[in-house]
Design a protein around this motif. Sequence first.
Motif, PDB file in Angstrom:
ATOM      1  N   SER A 191      -4.180   1.046  -3.709  1.00 42.04           N
ATOM      2  CA  SER A 191      -4.270   0.524  -2.336  1.00 42.04           C
ATOM      3  C   SER A 191      -5.667  -0.035  -2.064  1.00 42.04           C
ATOM      4  O   SER A 191      -5.817  -1.005  -1.317  1.00 42.04           O
ATOM      5  CB  SER A 191      -3.920   1.605  -1.316  1.00 42.04           C
ATOM      6  N   THR A 250      -4.846   5.679  -2.316  1.00 36.21           N
ATOM      7  CA  THR A 250      -4.694   5.493  -3.752  1.00 36.21           C
ATOM      8  C   THR A 250      -5.670   4.429  -4.256  1.00 36.21           C
ATOM      9  O   THR A 250      -6.121   3.569  -3.484  1.00 36.21           O
ATOM     10  CB  THR A 250      -3.267   5.043  -4.113  1.00 36.21           C
ATOM     11  N   GLY A 300       0.821  -1.207   0.000  1.00 36.43           N
ATOM     12  CA  GLY A 300       0.000   0.000   0.000  1.00 36.43           C
ATOM     13  C   GLY A 300       0.850   1.250   0.000  1.00 36.43           C
ATOM     14  O   GLY A 300       0.558   2.223  -0.696  1.00 36.43           O
ATOM     15  N   SER A 314       2.387   1.982  -3.339  1.00 31.79           N
ATOM     16  CA  SER A 314       1.419   2.346  -4.381  1.00 31.79           C
ATOM     17  C   SER A 314       1.358   3.859  -4.582  1.00 31.79           C
ATOM     18  O   SER A 314       0.812   4.336  -5.574  1.00 31.79           O
ATOM     19  CB  SER A 314       0.021   1.816  -4.029  1.00 31.79           C
ATOM     20  N   SER A 371      -0.914   3.313   2.375  1.00 29.50           N
ATOM     21  CA  SER A 371      -1.188   4.323   1.357  1.00 29.50           C
ATOM     22  C   SER A 371      -1.255   5.729   1.946  1.00 29.50           C
ATOM     23  O   SER A 371      -0.801   6.695   1.330  1.00 29.50           O
ATOM     24  CB  SER A 371      -2.509   3.997   0.650  1.00 29.50           C
TER      25      SER A 371
END
Length: 287
Positions: free
Chosen positions: A162, A159, A25, A28, A151
């Motif tokens: 994520s 995101t 995550g 990302s 994230s």
Amino acid sequence: MKINEFLKISKFEITFLVDMVAVAGFLSVKSSLNHFILLIPLLLAGTLASMSASIFNNVYDMDIDKKMKRTSSRESIINSKNFKTISEISGFMLLAALIIGIVFINVISTIFIFAGFVSYVALYTMLLKRRTSWNIVIGGIAGSFPALAGSTAIFGNITITSIFIASLVFMWTPTHFWTLATNNVDDYTAAGIPMLPSKIGIKRGAFWILVNTVVLVSLSILPFFFREIKVGLPYYVLAIVLDAYLLYSVLQPFTHNYAKTYFKKAFHFSNIYLLLLLIALFFVNVV
């Protein structure tokens, strides 16, 4: 308490996967490599919170763990003499995780870390596990929060990738746990825990494992069709191979008279499946 005993009740293997989800995550985020230092408090807070949740889970389940062969050894680690002390240690671990999150990361990411703890301890362990065969389906959301915590660790934003990772972990959980529960169906029956295979039988359980896996595989290939989900080249290659073998693994029991050994093999491969997909996702901003 010995180190190996502590790792056992804190479910180190689960914590490791939780950390991998958080890292995926985190990575990302497009500029994540410029903020790599934040991975240290993120992993520290996530590890402490995950281990704390697992210990609380073991303390709460003391009465049923001793009825199951797979978990009976935990009785020698957590018992009526030391469970209060172990619970206090677990509480301090959670507190430390939250302090680290707030001081070194941010409030939003820390909220997601705490949400992972609450959903595993309160939602799954205390509310759902002993009451409904939907326990692992709904309670599986606990494994999704680390992706969101990762994230949001940099800028506090979630995101799309994520969310995809969180969804992937959520759909992976029933396949993973139902194959384990089928291999240990007698344990759950003896303990009175309504895991799906113990409630509807191995054959019908195998069908729902297959259904869930088809949904999981379908979800895993969404990046092929939606470029907004950034995954990187390694993911595309691995997803095809891993999806094919996971489907093969959960189909094996149908052609082998639903022998438990094939559910066990599917369970072990499900670990490899998620681990490799997460590692592939690490390269989203590299390849």
